[in-house]
Design a protein around this motif. Structure first.
Motif, PDB file in Angstrom:
ATOM      1  N   ARG A 211       0.724  -1.317   0.241  1.00  0.00           N
ATOM      2  CA  ARG A 211      -0.323   0.075   0.150  1.00  0.00           C
ATOM      3  C   ARG A 211       0.981   1.179  -0.200  1.00  0.00           C
ATOM      4  O   ARG A 211       0.028   2.208  -0.722  1.00  0.00           O
ATOM      5  CB  ARG A 211      -0.616   0.409   1.163  1.00  0.00           C
ATOM      6  CG  ARG A 211      -2.243  -1.142   1.175  1.00  0.00           C
ATOM      7  CD  ARG A 211      -3.157  -0.546   1.845  1.00  0.00           C
ATOM      8  NE  ARG A 211      -2.480  -1.169   3.666  1.00  0.00           N
ATOM      9  CZ  ARG A 211      -2.271  -2.041   4.091  1.00  0.00           C
ATOM     10  NH1 ARG A 211      -3.236  -3.449   3.475  1.00  0.00           N
ATOM     11  NH2 ARG A 211      -2.053  -1.704   5.217  1.00  0.00           N
ATOM     12  N   ALA A 212       2.246   1.420   0.372  1.00  0.00           N
ATOM     13  CA  ALA A 212       3.161   2.881   0.653  1.00  0.00           C
ATOM     14  C   ALA A 212       3.889   2.575  -0.259  1.00  0.00           C
ATOM     15  O   ALA A 212       3.555   4.016  -1.067  1.00  0.00           O
ATOM     16  CB  ALA A 212       3.848   2.345   2.069  1.00  0.00           C
ATOM     17  N   ILE A 213       3.946   1.704  -1.666  1.00  0.00           N
ATOM     18  CA  ILE A 213       4.687   1.537  -2.421  1.00  0.00           C
ATOM     19  C   ILE A 213       3.590   2.424  -3.599  1.00  0.00           C
ATOM     20  O   ILE A 213       3.810   2.896  -4.337  1.00  0.00           O
ATOM     21  CB  ILE A 213       5.474   0.497  -3.123  1.00  0.00           C
ATOM     22  CG1 ILE A 213       6.619   0.756  -2.538  1.00  0.00           C
ATOM     23  CG2 ILE A 213       5.301   0.716  -4.551  1.00  0.00           C
ATOM     24  CD1 ILE A 213       6.980  -0.919  -2.815  1.00  0.00           C
ATOM     25  N   GLY A 214       2.276   1.747  -3.665  1.00  0.00           N
ATOM     26  CA  GLY A 214       1.325   1.735  -4.400  1.00  0.00           C
ATOM     27  C   GLY A 214       1.109   0.650  -5.929  1.00  0.00           C
ATOM     28  O   GLY A 214       1.884  -0.278  -5.623  1.00  0.00           O
ATOM     29  N   PRO A 215       0.624   1.634  -6.455  1.00  0.00           N
ATOM     30  CA  PRO A 215      -0.142   0.803  -8.272  1.00  0.00           C
ATOM     31  C   PRO A 215       1.671   0.304  -8.552  1.00  0.00           C
ATOM     32  O   PRO A 215       1.472  -0.759  -9.686  1.00  0.00           O
ATOM     33  CB  PRO A 215      -0.658   1.146  -8.950  1.00  0.00           C
ATOM     34  CG  PRO A 215      -0.603   2.474  -8.111  1.00  0.00           C
ATOM     35  CD  PRO A 215      -0.154   2.422  -6.574  1.00  0.00           C
ATOM     36  N   ALA A 216       2.223   1.200  -8.877  1.00  0.00           N
ATOM     37  CA  ALA A 216       3.782   0.972  -9.298  1.00  0.00           C
ATOM     38  C   ALA A 216       3.671   0.211 -10.639  1.00  0.00           C
ATOM     39  O   ALA A 216       4.169  -0.428 -10.976  1.00  0.00           O
ATOM     40  CB  ALA A 216       4.688  -0.502  -8.630  1.00  0.00           C
ATOM     41  N   PRO A 217       3.169   1.532 -11.993  1.00  0.00           N
ATOM     42  CA  PRO A 217       2.454   0.660 -12.979  1.00  0.00           C
ATOM     43  C   PRO A 217       3.597   0.170 -13.955  1.00  0.00           C
ATOM     44  O   PRO A 217       3.453  -0.414 -14.632  1.00  0.00           O
ATOM     45  CB  PRO A 217       2.008   1.784 -13.711  1.00  0.00           C
ATOM     46  CG  PRO A 217       2.395   3.103 -12.700  1.00  0.00           C
ATOM     47  CD  PRO A 217       2.387   2.494 -11.250  1.00  0.00           C
TER      48      PRO A 217
END
Length: 337
Positions: A211-217
């Motif tokens: 969650r902290a990093i996020g989706p990192a597309p």
């Protein structure tokens, strides 16, 4: 001779064969016209029947309807990681504002709340419409839980707008809800080995870190697997916590946040014993590092630095007053930060 035959003879007597032949042609023409008319009527009847069938099919077909966004709940399984810095959503919202919602979302009647609905896919379109105060264009379809998650997964596979880690999380959440492996594979469009790789990442990387990093597309499977390997090394947990608490991490985009975590874990060398100071809501405000007989306190939170600097003189006086002998004050720390 019967009267009818006599009448016919009287009427036809004195007439040449040519008029009689001429009389036959109109009869044939009339018969042809009637036949053509009958065929035409048959075709009209067939067309009418086909039209009735088409109307019946259209009446039974799914229709795009407009629903209030407030009546639609999210899917039973989330497939995205919330990211406030997502530029794609900002573009989608602007497009909906200017051109309207072009592609309908798919919903089902809510199984537990009459009058409400659950979204199978189209959550970002739903969010955009809700923020714009507009109704949502949707297709309503009766779906089982299994049908819902498969439709949800296939839509994402076709649009290819879920990142690797979002797909991994989606797989893990389906697994947690008790869906069998064939259903999860169908929803994600993957084979058994790939599903195992997806689940191995979510088993090794904490939900908090994801969650902290996020989706990192832009971060694919190889780099996530490399992160998994590094997280198993000694001292990795503290390194990660230090990165998560930094201002650079908070201000970075999702792909950059992943890079900061990976780089910190790749750095070699003996880790300095440290302690993180956090607020009650979990935000880090400072870090204490101990090396030998020295102690170093650092902070990249401007408000905390200003507060600490203002309090240092008072802290020195409190320390001095707490000493059992006045002479001990000479050993008071100089306020080094």
């Amino acid at each position: 001779m019967k009267g009818r035959d006599a009448l016919r003879e009287i009427l036809t007597s004195g007439l040449s064969p040519e008029p009689a032949a001429a009389e036959t042609a109109p009869k044939r023409a009339t018969a042809g016209a009637i036949k053509a008319m009958n065929l035409g009527l048959q075709r009209l009847s067939k067309d009418a029947e086909e039209a009735r069938q088409l109307r019946a099919e259209l009446d039974q077909a799914e229709r795009v309807v407009e629903l209030a966004a407030s009546l639609i709940d999210a899917s039973i399984v989330a497939d995205r990681i919330a990211d406030a810095t997502d530029p794609d959503f900002a573009q989608l919202r602007a497009s909906v504002a200017e051109h309207g919602q072009q592609v309908p979302i798919l919903v089902r009647p809510h199984p537990d709340a009459p009058g409400r609905y659950q979204a199978a896919y189209g959550h970002r379109r739903l969010r955009a419409a809700a923020e714009l105060g507009r109704p949502v264009r949707a297709i309503v379809r009766a779906l089982s839980d299994r049908d819902l998650v498969i439709a949800q997964g296939k839509e994402n596979n076709e649009r290819r707008d879920l990142s690797f880690i979002e797909r991994a999380l989606f797989a893990a959440r389906l697994d947690e809800r008790g869906f069998d492996r064939p259903t999860i594979q169908a929803a994600l469009g993957v084979d058994a080995p790939e599903l195992s790789r997806l689940l191995s990442v979510t088993n090794a990387v904490s939900a908090e870190l994801i969650r902290a990093i996020g989706p990192a597309p832009k971060i694919g499977r190889p780099r996530w697997l490399a992160l998994v390997d590094l997280l198993g090394e000694a001292g990795a947990g503290q390194k990660v916590q230090d990165v998560l608490g930094s201002g650079a991490f908070r201000n970075a985009a999702s792909d950059q946040r992943f890079g900061l975590v990976l780089t910190s874990l790749q750095a070699k060398g003996k880790a300095t014993p440290s302690e993180t100071l956090r607020l009650r809501d979990g935000r880090m405000v400072a870090r204490i590092e101990r090396t030998g007989r020295s102690l170093r306190l650092t902070s990249d939170v401007p408000a905390f630095r200003a507060y600490l600097e203002a309090r240092l003189p008072e802290l020195v006086r409190e320390f001095e007053a707490a000493q059992p002998e006045a002479g001990a004050a000479g050993n008071a720390p100089s306020g080094r930060r």
